[in-house]
Motif scaffolding. Structure first.
Motif, PDB file in Angstrom:
ATOM      1  N   GLY A 118      57.749  37.447  56.249  1.00 39.59           N
ATOM      2  CA  GLY A 118      56.762  38.008  57.167  1.00 39.59           C
ATOM      3  C   GLY A 118      57.082  39.438  57.565  1.00 39.59           C
ATOM      4  N   GLY A 119      56.420  39.862  58.658  1.00 38.69           N
ATOM      5  CA  GLY A 119      56.713  41.163  59.238  1.00 38.69           C
ATOM      6  C   GLY A 119      56.246  42.368  58.452  1.00 38.69           C
ATOM      7  N   ARG A 120      55.141  42.246  57.713  1.00 37.00           N
ATOM      8  CA  ARG A 120      54.683  43.387  56.918  1.00 37.00           C
ATOM      9  C   ARG A 120      54.313  44.584  57.787  1.00 37.00           C
ATOM     10  N   ALA A 121      53.654  44.311  58.916  1.00 36.25           N
ATOM     11  CA  ALA A 121      53.236  45.413  59.791  1.00 36.25           C
ATOM     12  C   ALA A 121      54.450  46.113  60.396  1.00 36.25           C
ATOM     13  N   VAL A 122      55.447  45.341  60.799  1.00 31.53           N
ATOM     14  CA  VAL A 122      56.652  45.930  61.389  1.00 31.53           C
ATOM     15  C   VAL A 122      57.392  46.771  60.343  1.00 31.53           C
ATOM     16  N   ALA A 123      57.500  46.253  59.123  1.00 30.85           N
ATOM     17  CA  ALA A 123      58.165  47.010  58.056  1.00 30.85           C
ATOM     18  C   ALA A 123      57.383  48.280  57.715  1.00 30.85           C
ATOM     19  N   ALA A 124      56.050  48.169  57.698  1.00 32.57           N
ATOM     20  CA  ALA A 124      55.220  49.344  57.403  1.00 32.57           C
ATOM     21  C   ALA A 124      55.431  50.431  58.450  1.00 32.57           C
ATOM     22  N   TRP A 125      55.523  50.023  59.731  1.00 38.70           N
ATOM     23  CA  TRP A 125      55.786  51.002  60.792  1.00 38.70           C
ATOM     24  C   TRP A 125      57.166  51.632  60.623  1.00 38.70           C
ATOM     25  N   ALA A 126      58.161  50.807  60.299  1.00 39.83           N
ATOM     26  CA  ALA A 126      59.509  51.340  60.125  1.00 39.83           C
ATOM     27  C   ALA A 126      59.549  52.368  58.998  1.00 39.83           C
ATOM     28  N   ASN A 127      58.878  52.075  57.897  1.00 37.24           N
ATOM     29  CA  ASN A 127      58.852  53.001  56.768  1.00 37.24           C
ATOM     30  C   ASN A 127      58.095  54.281  57.108  1.00 37.24           C
ATOM     31  N   LEU A 128      57.020  54.123  57.884  1.00 37.67           N
ATOM     32  CA  LEU A 128      56.255  55.302  58.304  1.00 37.67           C
ATOM     33  C   LEU A 128      57.071  56.147  59.266  1.00 37.67           C
ATOM     34  N   ARG A 129      57.747  55.500  60.217  1.00 39.28           N
ATOM     35  CA  ARG A 129      58.593  56.227  61.168  1.00 39.28           C
ATOM     36  C   ARG A 129      59.683  57.015  60.440  1.00 39.28           C
ATOM     37  N   ALA A 130      60.270  56.376  59.431  1.00 39.21           N
ATOM     38  CA  ALA A 130      61.325  57.042  58.684  1.00 39.21           C
ATOM     39  C   ALA A 130      60.798  58.278  57.960  1.00 39.21           C
ATOM     40  N   ARG A 131      59.613  58.169  57.369  1.00 39.63           N
ATOM     41  CA  ARG A 131      59.051  59.298  56.619  1.00 39.63           C
ATOM     42  C   ARG A 131      58.581  60.424  57.540  1.00 39.63           C
ATOM     43  N   LEU A 132      57.898  60.050  58.624  1.00 42.88           N
ATOM     44  CA  LEU A 132      57.306  61.066  59.488  1.00 42.88           C
ATOM     45  C   LEU A 132      58.325  61.739  60.390  1.00 42.88           C
ATOM     46  N   PHE A 133      59.261  60.957  60.902  1.00 46.49           N
ATOM     47  CA  PHE A 133      60.179  61.467  61.909  1.00 46.49           C
ATOM     48  C   PHE A 133      61.631  61.543  61.434  1.00 46.49           C
TER      49      PHE A 133
END
Length: 222
Positions: A118-133
């Motif tokens: 599970g946790g696709r949305a949480v992982a997607a946010w983590a990956n986005l946070r890593a790329r953006l910030f």
């Protein structure tokens, strides 16, 4: 030519999770990438150290503190590159080819995050946070040259947010790898995805605002 990578794994009562994590690293051993395994333990009372020893790990022990454990592990490592992997994180098949291709670069790197359940949305946010910030968490792993690690001061000896502290020091020198780190969702499933995610975000916000990591760690454990 000596193998270029020291793998550093911080542990604390990680007996159950450690086997799959280390098994996934074998393709790096077979490919001539991994020179050694350094297991930095924080006082395990289960069979973590027996398991690490059975895998041929160089065991380093000391007080339980993620930042302190990682700092001690990196100090004990001897290779040109450090690959830091949490004890409950499994690198997906094919990771060694991606890492091998990165070794010609100067930047540090991290993996894309996925949860084992599970946790696709949480992982997607983590990956986005890593790329953006430029703020990957420790469960996304870290691949970093020894000289770059030393130049930015390495992991601080703090009980929480050591991964964020190092990522901030590496700003502009940290890139994503096209490979995945699959981490355990056990804490999220036990505490609730929304509750755990909100707690992590609040802890990060407080840290970036200047809160004391010791106080954050105490609140995080409650």
């Amino acid at each position: 030519m000596p193998a270029p990578i020291s793998v550093i794994v911080p542990t604390l009562n990680a007996e159950a999770a450690l086997g799959p994590t280390l098994a996934a690293l074998m393709e790096g051993v077979d490919g001539g990438l991994i020179a050694e395994l350094v297991v930095s333990d924080g006082g395990s009372t289960d069979d973590t150290l027996k398991r690490a020893d059975a895998w041929g790990g160089n065991i380093v022990t000391g007080p339980s503190s993620r930042g302190g454990q990682l700092r001690r592990g990196c100090e004990a490592a001897r290779a040109e590159w450090f690959l830091v992997v949490h004890a409950d994180t499994v690198l997906s098949p094919g990771w060694s080819e991606v890492v091998s291709a990165h070794l010609g670069q100067r930047d540090a790197a991290y993996f894309k995050l996925r949860f084992d359940r599970g946790g696709r949305a949480v992982a997607a946010w983590a990956n986005l946070r890593a790329r953006l910030f430029g703020l990957p968490y420790g469960d996304q792993g870290l691949l970093i040259r020894r000289d770059l690690y030393a130049r930015v001061g390495g992991y601080p000896d703090i009980p929480l947010m050591e991964d964020v502290a190092l990522a901030r020091a590496l700003r502009g020198q940290l890139v994503p790898l096209d490979a995945t780190a699959v981490t355990s969702a056990e804490k999220y499933r036990r505490q609730g995805w929304v509750r755990r995610g909100a707690r992590n975000l609040w802890t990060l916000t407080r840290y970036l605002a200047g809160a004391d990591p010791e106080a954050l760690a105490a609140a995080y454990r409650r």
